[in-house]
Design an enzyme around this catalytic site. Structure first.
Site, PDB file in Angstrom:
ATOM      1  N   ARG A  37      42.786  57.042  28.720  1.00  0.00           N
ATOM      2  CA  ARG A  37      43.669  56.734  27.653  1.00  0.00           C
ATOM      3  C   ARG A  37      43.927  57.678  26.568  1.00  0.00           C
ATOM      4  NH1 ARG A  37      44.140  52.955  22.610  1.00  0.00           N
ATOM      5  NH2 ARG A  37      46.326  51.990  22.783  1.00  0.00           N
ATOM      6  N   ILE A  63      51.856  53.157  21.871  1.00  0.00           N
ATOM      7  CA  ILE A  63      51.124  52.970  23.124  1.00  0.00           C
ATOM      8  C   ILE A  63      50.416  51.609  22.926  1.00  0.00           C
ATOM      9  CG2 ILE A  63      49.177  54.358  22.447  1.00  0.00           C
ATOM     10  CD1 ILE A  63      48.574  54.834  25.303  1.00  0.00           C
ATOM     11  N   SER A  64      50.504  50.608  23.750  1.00  0.00           N
ATOM     12  CA  SER A  64      50.186  49.146  23.307  1.00  0.00           C
ATOM     13  C   SER A  64      48.674  49.243  23.276  1.00  0.00           C
ATOM     14  CB  SER A  64      50.627  48.371  24.512  1.00  0.00           C
ATOM     15  OG  SER A  64      52.194  48.197  24.545  1.00  0.00           O
ATOM     16  N   GLN A  65      48.236  47.994  22.574  1.00  0.00           N
ATOM     17  CA  GLN A  65      46.942  47.737  22.321  1.00  0.00           C
ATOM     18  C   GLN A  65      46.232  47.682  23.845  1.00  0.00           C
ATOM     19  OE1 GLN A  65      46.525  44.144  20.147  1.00  0.00           O
ATOM     20  NE2 GLN A  65      44.499  43.961  20.410  1.00  0.00           N
TER      21      GLN A  65
END
Length: 213
Positions: A37, A63-65
């Site tokens: 990530r 950027i999503s959790q």
């Protein structure tokens, strides 16, 4: 593009946290475990990449959790070789998760800056979606429909009818609906004209924009 033992160790800790938060799908957890990530984020956030938080990326997006990515992926329950439409390519992290799950991924991004950057970056990492499009996510990709699954990674004020129309019977649409926060919805197509709707609590996403193509 480095992925060292320290970062791999942090990913294992992240996976453990996601399990504690209720993620049970082993394939989803393994995808989170193997995808670096930190490479999808600005270098200034690299040390924080394996916290369970959203972070800014280009074009005013995020950027999503990781929990959100895992939760949406688990709701889809993807089987290998299923056709999956992703609305909102963004950083490409969710796209990579879908690829790791064995999906044939078709993805749309409406921010040209992100579309150009992410298209190249995913290929550099070895992730090759079937199709990456620059366009309006509300319209989907009718020329490639029907899809087994559709995932929307931005908050929509309503459920776009074109996306429902592009689902196979038995297929699922996972979409956060509302202003702020949004409610996570899963719609399963039960026949040519009928859908079953389930809701799964509050989440926060950037808004789904239209008419950018």
């Amino acid at each position: 593009m480095k992925d060292n033992f320290r970062q791999q160790g942090k990913r294992k800790q992240l996976v453990k946290l996601l399990e504690e938060k209720g993620i049970t799908n082993k394939n989803v957890l393994e995808a989170i475990n193997v995808i670096p990530r930190h490479l999808f984020m600005d270098s200034s956030f690299e040390d924080h990449a394996y916290q369970d938080k959203a972070f800014p990326i280009a074009a005013g997006q995020t950027i999503s959790q990781p929990y959100t990515v895992a939760f949406q992926s688990e709701l889809l329950n993807i089987k290998p070789n299923q056709k999956v439409l992703e609305i909102g390519t963004g950083s490409g992290y969710q796209t990579a998760v879908l690829c790791e799950l064995g999906a044939k991924v078709y993805t749309i991004e409406r921010q040209q800056e992100l579309y150009k950057k992410t298209s190249k970056f995913l290929a550099q990492l070895g992730y090759r979606p079937k199709y990456i499009s620059f366009g309006d996510g509300y319209k989907g990709l009718p020329n490639y429909a029907p899809f087994d699954q559709i995932i929307v990674t931005a908050g929509a004020p309503f459920i776009p009818k074109p996306l429902l129309a592009q689902l196979k019977v038995g297929g699922r649409l996972v979409i956060p609906v509302g202003e702020d926060p949004q409610i996570m919805n899963r719609l399963t197509r039960t026949s040519a004209t009928a859908f079953e709707k389930e809701t799964f609590g509050e989440f926060r996403f950037v808004p789904l924009l239209e008419n950018k193509s």
